[in-house]
Write an enzyme that holds these catalytic residues in place. Structure first.
Site, PDB file in Angstrom:
ATOM      1  N   ARG A  25     121.755  10.147 -40.413  1.00 33.72           N
ATOM      2  CA  ARG A  25     120.560  10.014 -39.568  1.00 33.72           C
ATOM      3  C   ARG A  25     120.825   9.169 -38.338  1.00 33.72           C
ATOM      4  O   ARG A  25     120.217   9.383 -37.286  1.00 33.72           O
ATOM      5  CB  ARG A  25     119.387   9.431 -40.371  1.00 33.72           C
ATOM      6  CG  ARG A  25     118.746  10.424 -41.347  1.00 33.72           C
ATOM      7  CD  ARG A  25     117.400   9.902 -41.839  1.00 33.72           C
ATOM      8  NE  ARG A  25     117.532   8.582 -42.408  1.00 33.72           N
ATOM      9  CZ  ARG A  25     117.841   8.343 -43.687  1.00 33.72           C
ATOM     10  NH1 ARG A  25     118.005   9.337 -44.528  1.00 33.72           N
ATOM     11  NH2 ARG A  25     117.959   7.117 -44.123  1.00 33.72           N
ATOM     12  N   GLU A  51     123.365  -1.989 -53.524  1.00 37.73           N
ATOM     13  CA  GLU A  51     122.636  -2.551 -54.664  1.00 37.73           C
ATOM     14  C   GLU A  51     123.477  -2.414 -55.930  1.00 37.73           C
ATOM     15  O   GLU A  51     123.602  -3.341 -56.727  1.00 37.73           O
ATOM     16  CB  GLU A  51     121.288  -1.829 -54.811  1.00 37.73           C
ATOM     17  CG  GLU A  51     120.324  -2.545 -55.730  1.00 37.73           C
ATOM     18  CD  GLU A  51     118.977  -1.818 -55.772  1.00 37.73           C
ATOM     19  OE1 GLU A  51     118.108  -2.270 -56.522  1.00 37.73           O
ATOM     20  OE2 GLU A  51     118.813  -0.816 -55.050  1.00 37.73           O
TER      21      GLU A  51
END
Lengths: 173, 173
Positions: B58, B95
């Site tokens: 993106r 994460e």
């Protein structure tokens, strides 16, 4: 402008025997990048596409810029699992195995004129899948534009008579 | 222009409990897309960056368009194995586990001013890696620009005092 001067041959990528056409020098030169975007847009200005669709990742670079130039919307076509909303999928064959691209089901209205843009036309498998995917949404695909076309791979024969425009042609491998 | 009106909340993507900020409606609206690109470029016009760097996929959509607007070169930062020429790599923590981005080793000259652009600033891990990667090439990173900033994740604290500009802020999850 000779765009060929901004395309670098990288031998043996992505595998031995393949000569990869590297467009990163073209992207680094603002005048060359601007020229390529304007020239791609100019082919299709009179067709007034409502949207430009492009497949990630390199397709996004030229597709989004051409969309802005044509005052069209931009439709990202992505690999499975990347688009967050409800999607429609198209599976297509690769040299070994198969791949899939997806589009949001509300990316366009039936009858919308859509232009497909990518950096490179090789065998045409990805471009044909992009066109099929847009046609599933009942878009009218008005053409496909590429920075580079590898003429010796006959990719445009996979696009079923669609109008195809490319800025740089390579005749021999 | 209220860009918020072109950003769609998609609940439970990419996993339960996460509300994803979907920018595809913004991309589909040429006026909104043009506004976002011009506004991002305007923040940094006076800094005259030589190049704009962005991480796939993106990031390419906005990064390439902002580069054209600023008359700068565009530097694609990619996942491992995607760039054909000699690369420099940066590993960063996610994460769960870690990820890597790469840049061509000849993407810029030492001292070149580089702007980092992405669609979203969340925890800042990817943006920090993009800045570190450009600094390995001895670029001067002059700032980072985002369409969306999730203020509650404090991502800009991971960017070490770098100038950060964002068009849309979300305060609460």
């Amino acid at each position: 402008m000779k765009l060929e001067n901004f395309i670098r041959d990288v031998p043996d990528f992505p595998k031995p025997g393949i000569v990869f056409k590297d467009i990163t020098p073209l992207l680094l030169d603002n005048a060359a990048f601007r020229y390529a975007v304007d020239a791609l847009a100019a082919f299709f200005t009179e067709d007034r596409p409502a949207h430009v669709a492009a497949v990630e990742s390199r397709g996004f670079i030229f597709g989004a810029a051409v969309a802005l130039e044509l005052q069209a919307g931009f439709i990202p076509l992505r690999k499975p699992g990347k688009l967050p909303y409800k999607t429609v999928s198209e599976t297509y064959s690769l040299e070994y195995g198969e791949d899939m691209i997806q589009v949001h089901e509300d990316a366009c209205e039936p009858g919308d004129k859509v232009l497909v843009i990518d950096d490179l036309l090789a065998t045409g498998g990805t471009a044909a899948a992009a066109c099929s995917l847009m046609q599933r949404l009942q878009a009218e695909v008005i053409g496909a534009g590429f920075v580079i076309e590898l003429d010796f791979l006959n990719g445009r024969e996979n696009l079923g008579g669609l109008r195809v425009e490319s800025l740089v042609h390579y005749d021999l491998e």
